[in-house]
Design a protein around this motif. Structure first.
Motif, PDB file in Angstrom:
ATOM      1  N   GLY A 131       0.819  -1.214   0.000  1.00  0.00           N
ATOM      2  CA  GLY A 131       0.000   0.000   0.000  1.00  0.00           C
ATOM      3  C   GLY A 131       0.850   1.260   0.000  1.00  0.00           C
ATOM      4  O   GLY A 131       0.592   2.204  -0.773  1.00  0.00           O
ATOM      5  N   TYR A 132       1.850   1.288   0.862  1.00  0.00           N
ATOM      6  CA  TYR A 132       2.748   2.450   0.927  1.00  0.00           C
ATOM      7  C   TYR A 132       3.475   2.639  -0.402  1.00  0.00           C
ATOM      8  O   TYR A 132       3.536   3.755  -0.928  1.00  0.00           O
ATOM      9  N   ARG A 133       4.001   1.559  -0.945  1.00  0.00           N
ATOM     10  CA  ARG A 133       4.740   1.630  -2.210  1.00  0.00           C
ATOM     11  C   ARG A 133       3.847   2.172  -3.327  1.00  0.00           C
ATOM     12  O   ARG A 133       4.248   3.052  -4.085  1.00  0.00           O
ATOM     13  N   GLN A 134       2.633   1.668  -3.406  1.00  0.00           N
ATOM     14  CA  GLN A 134       1.719   2.117  -4.448  1.00  0.00           C
ATOM     15  C   GLN A 134       1.356   3.597  -4.278  1.00  0.00           C
ATOM     16  O   GLN A 134       1.397   4.369  -5.243  1.00  0.00           O
ATOM     17  N   ARG A 135       1.007   3.999  -3.055  1.00  0.00           N
ATOM     18  CA  ARG A 135       0.648   5.402  -2.794  1.00  0.00           C
ATOM     19  C   ARG A 135       1.784   6.347  -3.151  1.00  0.00           C
ATOM     20  O   ARG A 135       1.586   7.370  -3.811  1.00  0.00           O
TER      21      ARG A 135
END
Length: 114
Positions: A10-14
């Motif tokens: 999630g962090y990587r995508q955001r």
């Protein structure tokens, strides 16, 4: 999927979305080169992912290790195959890689639970 895996993805995508939305030509080209580097060519994408995993461990980038472990898991690598790659990374990188090995094994275990 485990919380650790969900949080990382999630962090990587955001952050990737935010970075790419800045529309910086050089950064976009770098991301594109990274994507295209791991595509099938003279070497299979599977071979390239293992190379990326080993290089990431030797360079001691835990985020990169997690990313490549995730891709290896998606590609269907076995635990034995991953541990052979870990062995190569530790021989090449030396004992300083062992703390990263511990975190990599923890993350692989989480991937296997999902």
């Amino acid at each position: 999927m485990s919380n650790q895996v969900e949080e990382f993805n999630g962090y990587r995508q955001r952050m990737n979305e935010e970075i790419l939305s800045a529309d910086n030509k050089v950064i976009k080209r770098l991301f594109n080169l990274d994507t295209n580097t791991y595509a099938d060519g003279a070497l299979s994408s599977e071979t390239k992912e293992l190379m990326g995993l080993v290089a990431s461990m030797v360079l001691r980038c835990d985020d990169c290790v997690k990313y490549h472990l995730g891709k290896c898991h998606e590609m269907g690598f076995s635990k034995d195959q991953i541990f052979e790659a870990f062995a190569v990374a530790n021989i090449v990188g030396g004992t300083i890689v062992i703390p990263h090995l511990r975190r990599a094994v923890e993350y692989w275990n989480e991937l296997e639970k999902s």
